[in-house]
Scaffold this active site. Sequence first.
Site, PDB file in Angstrom:
ATOM      1  N   TYR A  46      -0.258   4.216  10.617  1.00 16.15           N
ATOM      2  CA  TYR A  46      -0.630   3.224  11.635  1.00 16.15           C
ATOM      3  C   TYR A  46       0.580   3.020  12.540  1.00 16.15           C
ATOM      4  CZ  TYR A  46      -4.835   1.661   9.120  1.00 16.15           C
ATOM      5  OH  TYR A  46      -6.068   1.591   8.513  1.00 16.15           O
ATOM      6  N   ASP A  79      -5.029 -10.943  14.359  1.00 17.48           N
ATOM      7  CA  ASP A  79      -4.113  -9.846  14.727  1.00 17.48           C
ATOM      8  C   ASP A  79      -4.252  -9.475  16.204  1.00 17.48           C
ATOM      9  OD1 ASP A  79      -6.624  -8.738  14.356  1.00 17.48           O
ATOM     10  OD2 ASP A  79      -5.862  -6.872  13.522  1.00 17.48           O
ATOM     11  N   GLU A 106      -4.930   4.608  13.937  1.00 16.43           N
ATOM     12  CA  GLU A 106      -5.866   3.705  14.621  1.00 16.43           C
ATOM     13  C   GLU A 106      -6.484   4.288  15.883  1.00 16.43           C
ATOM     14  OE1 GLU A 106      -2.605   3.152  14.424  1.00 16.43           O
ATOM     15  OE2 GLU A 106      -1.841   2.777  16.440  1.00 16.43           O
ATOM     16  N   LYS A 123       2.348   1.735   7.257  1.00 17.58           N
ATOM     17  CA  LYS A 123       2.719   0.884   8.394  1.00 17.58           C
ATOM     18  C   LYS A 123       3.617   1.635   9.371  1.00 17.58           C
ATOM     19  CE  LYS A 123       1.588  -2.810   8.761  1.00 17.58           C
ATOM     20  NZ  LYS A 123       0.303  -3.294   9.345  1.00 17.58           N
ATOM     21  N   HIS A 136       0.098   1.310  16.204  1.00 18.26           N
ATOM     22  CA  HIS A 136      -0.154   0.150  17.089  1.00 18.26           C
ATOM     23  C   HIS A 136       0.928   0.014  18.150  1.00 18.26           C
ATOM     24  CE1 HIS A 136      -3.588  -1.245  14.801  1.00 18.26           C
ATOM     25  NE2 HIS A 136      -2.899  -1.079  13.692  1.00 18.26           N
ATOM     26  N   ARG A 158       0.831  -1.200   0.000  1.00 17.89           N
ATOM     27  CA  ARG A 158       0.000   0.000   0.000  1.00 17.89           C
ATOM     28  C   ARG A 158       0.873   1.260   0.000  1.00 17.89           C
ATOM     29  NH1 ARG A 158      -3.561  -1.443   5.185  1.00 17.89           N
ATOM     30  NH2 ARG A 158      -1.547  -2.356   5.703  1.00 17.89           N
TER      31      ARG A 158
HETATM   32  N1  LIG Z   1      -6.565 -10.109   9.872  1.00 18.61           N
HETATM   33  C1  LIG Z   1      -6.671  -8.893   9.355  1.00 18.61           C
HETATM   34  O1  LIG Z   1      -6.072  -8.568   8.339  1.00 18.61           O
HETATM   35  C2  LIG Z   1      -7.572  -7.891  10.004  1.00 18.61           C
HETATM   36  C3  LIG Z   1      -7.916  -6.705   9.339  1.00 18.61           C
HETATM   37  C4  LIG Z   1      -8.802  -5.817   9.963  1.00 18.61           C
HETATM   38  C5  LIG Z   1      -9.301  -6.115  11.233  1.00 18.61           C
HETATM   39  N2  LIG Z   1      -8.907  -7.267  11.868  1.00 18.61           N
HETATM   40  C6  LIG Z   1      -9.400  -7.662  13.195  1.00 18.61           C
HETATM   41  O2  LIG Z   1     -10.747  -8.127  13.128  1.00 18.61           O
HETATM   42  C7  LIG Z   1     -11.305  -8.060  14.438  1.00 18.61           C
HETATM   43  C8  LIG Z   1     -12.695  -7.437  14.372  1.00 18.61           C
HETATM   44  O3  LIG Z   1     -12.562  -6.067  14.025  1.00 18.61           O
HETATM   45  P1  LIG Z   1     -13.835  -5.106  13.861  1.00 18.61           P
HETATM   46  O4  LIG Z   1     -13.317  -3.853  13.260  1.00 18.61           O
HETATM   47  O5  LIG Z   1     -14.929  -5.831  13.199  1.00 18.61           O
HETATM   48  O6  LIG Z   1     -14.214  -4.856  15.381  1.00 18.61           O
HETATM   49  P2  LIG Z   1     -15.638  -4.303  15.927  1.00 18.61           P
HETATM   50  O7  LIG Z   1     -15.355  -3.706  17.245  1.00 18.61           O
HETATM   51  O8  LIG Z   1     -16.303  -3.486  14.871  1.00 18.61           O
HETATM   52  O9  LIG Z   1     -16.514  -5.631  16.115  1.00 18.61           O
HETATM   53  C9  LIG Z   1     -16.244  -6.606  17.075  1.00 18.61           C
HETATM   54  C10 LIG Z   1     -17.557  -7.252  17.497  1.00 18.61           C
HETATM   55  O10 LIG Z   1     -17.236  -8.414  18.292  1.00 18.61           O
HETATM   56  C11 LIG Z   1     -18.284  -8.521  19.249  1.00 18.61           C
HETATM   57  N3  LIG Z   1     -17.880  -9.441  20.313  1.00 18.61           N
HETATM   58  C12 LIG Z   1     -17.023  -9.247  21.348  1.00 18.61           C
HETATM   59  N4  LIG Z   1     -16.929 -10.367  22.092  1.00 18.61           N
HETATM   60  C13 LIG Z   1     -17.729 -11.301  21.502  1.00 18.61           C
HETATM   61  C14 LIG Z   1     -18.061 -12.655  21.798  1.00 18.61           C
HETATM   62  N5  LIG Z   1     -17.544 -13.296  22.851  1.00 18.61           N
HETATM   63  N6  LIG Z   1     -18.917 -13.294  20.960  1.00 18.61           N
HETATM   64  C15 LIG Z   1     -19.450 -12.676  19.896  1.00 18.61           C
HETATM   65  N7  LIG Z   1     -19.183 -11.393  19.584  1.00 18.61           N
HETATM   66  C16 LIG Z   1     -18.329 -10.718  20.378  1.00 18.61           C
HETATM   67  C17 LIG Z   1     -18.518  -7.087  19.682  1.00 18.61           C
HETATM   68  O11 LIG Z   1     -19.775  -6.938  20.324  1.00 18.61           O
HETATM   69  C18 LIG Z   1     -18.449  -6.348  18.338  1.00 18.61           C
HETATM   70  O12 LIG Z   1     -19.724  -6.225  17.729  1.00 18.61           O
HETATM   71  C19 LIG Z   1     -10.299  -7.259  15.263  1.00 18.61           C
HETATM   72  O13 LIG Z   1      -9.501  -8.148  16.003  1.00 18.61           O
HETATM   73  C20 LIG Z   1      -9.477  -6.561  14.226  1.00 18.61           C
HETATM   74  O14 LIG Z   1      -8.183  -6.219  14.715  1.00 18.61           O
HETATM   75  C21 LIG Z   1      -8.055  -8.141  11.268  1.00 18.61           C
END
Ligand SMILES: NC(=O)c1ccc[n+]([C@@H]2O[C@H](COP(=O)([O-])OP(=O)(O)OC[C@H]3O[C@@H](n4cnc5c(N)ncnc54)[C@H](O)[C@@H]3O)[C@@H](O)[C@H]2O)c1
Length: 372
Positions: free
Chosen positions: A94, A270, A118, A75, A96, A15
């Site tokens: 970003y 992550d 973030e 990054k 972190h 990116r």
């Molecule tokens: N792997 C990647 O490349 C990548 C990229 C972007 C985001 N992410 C990760 O994805 C994850 C989700 O991000 P997001 O932006 O959707 O967060 P978000 O805060 O928008 O959504 C998280 C949801 O999880 C729910 N939750 C919490 N505990 C729970 C449980 N025990 N059971 C069911 N639901 C539960 C919350 O109520 C919330 O609605 C984060 O860890 C983020 O860092 C990863």
Amino acid sequence: MRIAVPKEIKNHEYRVALTPTGARELTGRGHQVTVQAGAGEGAGFHDRDYEAAGASVEADVAMLWQNAELILKVKEPQAEEVARLTPQHTLFTYLHLAAEKTLTKGLMESGATCIAYETVTDAKGGLPLLAPMSTVAGRMAVQAGAHSLEKAQGGAGVLLPGVPGVAPGKVTVIGGGVVGENAARMALGLGADVTILDKSIDRLEVLDDRYQGRIKTVYSTADALDEAAKTADMIIGAVLIPGAAAPKLITRAMLADMQPGSVLVDVAIDQGGCFETSRPTTHAEPTYIVDGIVHYCVANMPGAVARTSTLGLTNATLPFVLALADKGWQQALRDNRHFLPGLNVHNGQVTYAAVAEAFDLESVDPADAVNR
Ligand SMILES: NC(=O)c1ccc[n+]([C@@H]2O[C@H](COP(=O)([O-])OP(=O)(O)OC[C@H]3O[C@@H](n4cnc5c(N)ncnc54)[C@H](O)[C@@H]3O)[C@@H](O)[C@H]2O)c1
């Protein structure tokens, strides 16, 4: 203002922090934009595109950093980039930091002003510069999971939409936030049978209302998770508990209840992952199999779609970039209380409480820092 856009040097990061469109907005307001040669190539933007937008292209990295006031990156700075930072610089990227002690110390020692994407907030209580990447990851999750369900990938050989006379595949999404909703939308679009589990009734209400029953909503309990393991062809892990490691919601023992060849996509990897058997993977080798279940656990999913990710990210960052360039960082942060929490490090001190707490450091109120 003199603005520099370095080429990202983190492994497999394609990116870029500013598109030619963004460069044009800045140069049109009289700012001087310099882009490192080749910085946009990975996202499909060429040096000539930036030049056409009024920016200049610099091949000498040392010169690029030395001449800059505002540095735009994607990054967190790598060691050689931290070494280039000085008190004259404002860095917007970003960061972190809470998981990166060495980086935090390095930024403090640089004397630079460091603003993190973030931790910028919005009026809805969201994180507007994190959301575009969650949207990308959520949408990719189904694409990646559907591919993993193919026989050659170790999957059960299930086609998510089914065919006439054959029921569609079942997708369960755990966590109905930004990632979860976008994953569910994609699965719905593919014709799958989709269920979202969440702990937040408010969130389930919004989803129920928005999708009018086309996506099933279920309150997340141990029973609901057991049921998902027994019935789903694909489970997408999308939970987030801010500031904490993800809870392990699908245990190794539960894999025995799943159909062989079912797929787990752990987007929350992550934050440590929400399946007990998850470990981070890369785009070079995105999946592995445990007890017959395919795991997809890529920690940097948006990197695979660098062009879309760059456009999505820069659409969100551009208004903040323009404010920094037009007003300088102090006035820009003073004028916008949602931009203010973006300030993480200034003048050798940490200005974001959670980062200071993580490393037992003293933190300075960002409001004090901008009013100095
Ligand atoms: N792997 C990647 O490349 C990548 C990229 C972007 C985001 N992410 C990760 O994805 C994850 C989700 O991000 P997001 O932006 O959707 O967060 P978000 O805060 O928008 O959504 C998280 C949801 O999880 C729910 N939750 C919490 N505990 C729970 C449980 N025990 N059971 C069911 N639901 C539960 C919350 O109520 C919330 O609605 C984060 O860890 C983020 O860092 C990863």
